[in-house]
Design an enzyme around this catalytic site. Structure first.
Site, short mmCIF file in Angstrom:
data_model
loop_
_atom_site.label_atom_id
_atom_site.label_comp_id
_atom_site.label_asym_id
_atom_site.label_seq_id
_atom_site.Cartn_x
_atom_site.Cartn_y
_atom_site.Cartn_z
N ASP A 67 -3.03 -38.11 29.61
CA ASP A 67 -2.21 -37.51 30.65
C ASP A 67 -3.04 -36.44 31.37
O ASP A 67 -4.12 -36.09 30.92
CB ASP A 67 -0.89 -36.94 30.11
CG ASP A 67 -1.07 -35.81 29.11
OD1 ASP A 67 -2.21 -35.60 28.64
OD2 ASP A 67 -0.08 -35.15 28.79
N TYR A 69 -4.64 -32.99 33.02
CA TYR A 69 -4.84 -31.62 32.56
C TYR A 69 -3.62 -30.79 32.96
O TYR A 69 -3.06 -30.98 34.03
CB TYR A 69 -6.09 -31.01 33.18
CG TYR A 69 -7.39 -31.68 32.75
CD1 TYR A 69 -7.78 -31.69 31.42
CD2 TYR A 69 -8.23 -32.26 33.70
CE1 TYR A 69 -8.99 -32.28 31.05
CE2 TYR A 69 -9.43 -32.85 33.33
CZ TYR A 69 -9.81 -32.86 32.00
OH TYR A 69 -10.98 -33.44 31.63
N PHE A 80 -9.75 -37.34 33.34
CA PHE A 80 -10.88 -36.54 32.87
C PHE A 80 -11.52 -35.69 33.96
O PHE A 80 -12.38 -34.86 33.68
CB PHE A 80 -11.96 -37.42 32.20
CG PHE A 80 -11.50 -38.09 30.95
CD1 PHE A 80 -11.40 -37.39 29.77
CD2 PHE A 80 -11.14 -39.44 30.96
CE1 PHE A 80 -10.95 -38.01 28.60
CE2 PHE A 80 -10.70 -40.07 29.80
CZ PHE A 80 -10.60 -39.36 28.62
N HIS A 193 -12.41 -40.44 20.71
CA HIS A 193 -12.15 -39.69 21.93
C HIS A 193 -13.23 -38.60 22.10
O HIS A 193 -13.74 -38.08 21.11
CB HIS A 193 -10.76 -39.05 21.85
CG HIS A 193 -10.26 -38.54 23.15
ND1 HIS A 193 -10.57 -37.29 23.63
CD2 HIS A 193 -9.46 -39.11 24.09
CE1 HIS A 193 -9.98 -37.11 24.80
NE2 HIS A 193 -9.30 -38.19 25.10
#
Length: 228
Positions: A67, A69, A80, A193
């Site tokens: 999702d 920031y 990202f 991740h």
């Protein structure tokens, strides 16, 4: 549903989804939240930015995020990525470290990944909005149907495409999409991740950037210039 303009190349994919009751409910809920004073990121006009910057026929690589920031001024619709001038978040710092180790590219100072998006890298979050300061707060509100349809549309094409799945959340999303199995013409790259909590458990050393370009070149789809 979202007061956003659907990019033309994605219209046939999304119009049926956005006409469904779940999507209309999501749109109403978002409007009610903001009318009540909630701050939601990214702002209106940027929530479909990944689709606007990367038309469906141009997609060569998909990077799935979770999702947006949730800090002020960070999210602008690309997974990202952060807006120019914003401090690079820790996960993106680690992505840059792996990019340097993998391709010898000096770590960028900017966290704006727009140039990747313009080259066919679909930087798609699973959930396209978030409440200020509350990570994951809009999960399960209805965005999954929208973003699942986008991923499925890419996977259903004949063009060989790379899917980069960082972390269990991205792998679960891809598991819902037919066409990403072992017999697929696509390349699916999975690893831990890039967050500081997991980057040392398999993200570092995974070499996603060079593997992506090798696959694309082999299939006549050019390469991505990962420099920023």
């Amino acid at each position: 549903m979202t007061n956003e303009t659907i990019p033309e190349s994605w219209r046939s994919v999304l119009e049926p989804v956005l006409a469904a009751p779940e999507a209309r409910k999501l749109g109403g809920w978002l409007k009610a939240e903001e009318a009540g004073g909630a701050v939601i990121y990214p702002p209106w006009g940027q929530r479909l930015a990944a689709l606007a910057l990367t038309p469906l026929p141009d997609v060569r690589c998909v990077i799935l995020g979770q999702d947006p920031y949730h800090g002020a001024g960070q999210a602008h619709g690309l997974a990202f990525s952060v807006q120019p001038g914003v401090r690079v978040p820790p996960s993106l710092v680690n992505i840059y470290k792996e990019l340097e180790a993998d391709c010898g590219i000096e770590r960028p100072q900017s966290g704006d990944l727009t140039s990747w998006a313009r080259q066919g890298v679909l930087l798609l979050n699973n959930t396209l909005t978030v409440a200020a300061g509350q990570a994951g707060s809009h999960a399960g509100r209805g965005w999954d149907a929208v973003t699942d349809a986008c991923v499925a549309a890419v996977a259903d094409r004949d063009e060989p495409t790379v899917f980069i799945l960082w972390g269990s959340h991205a792998r679960k999303k891809a598991g819902r999409v037919p066409g990403l199995g072992r017999a697929s013409q696509h390349l699916v790259l999975t690893s831990a991740h890039p967050s500081p909590l997991s980057a040392y458990t398999g993200f570092f050393g995974s070499r996603p950037f060079s593997q992506t370009n090798a696959f694309l070149a082999e299939h006549g789809r050019g390469t991505i210039d990962w420099r920023l």
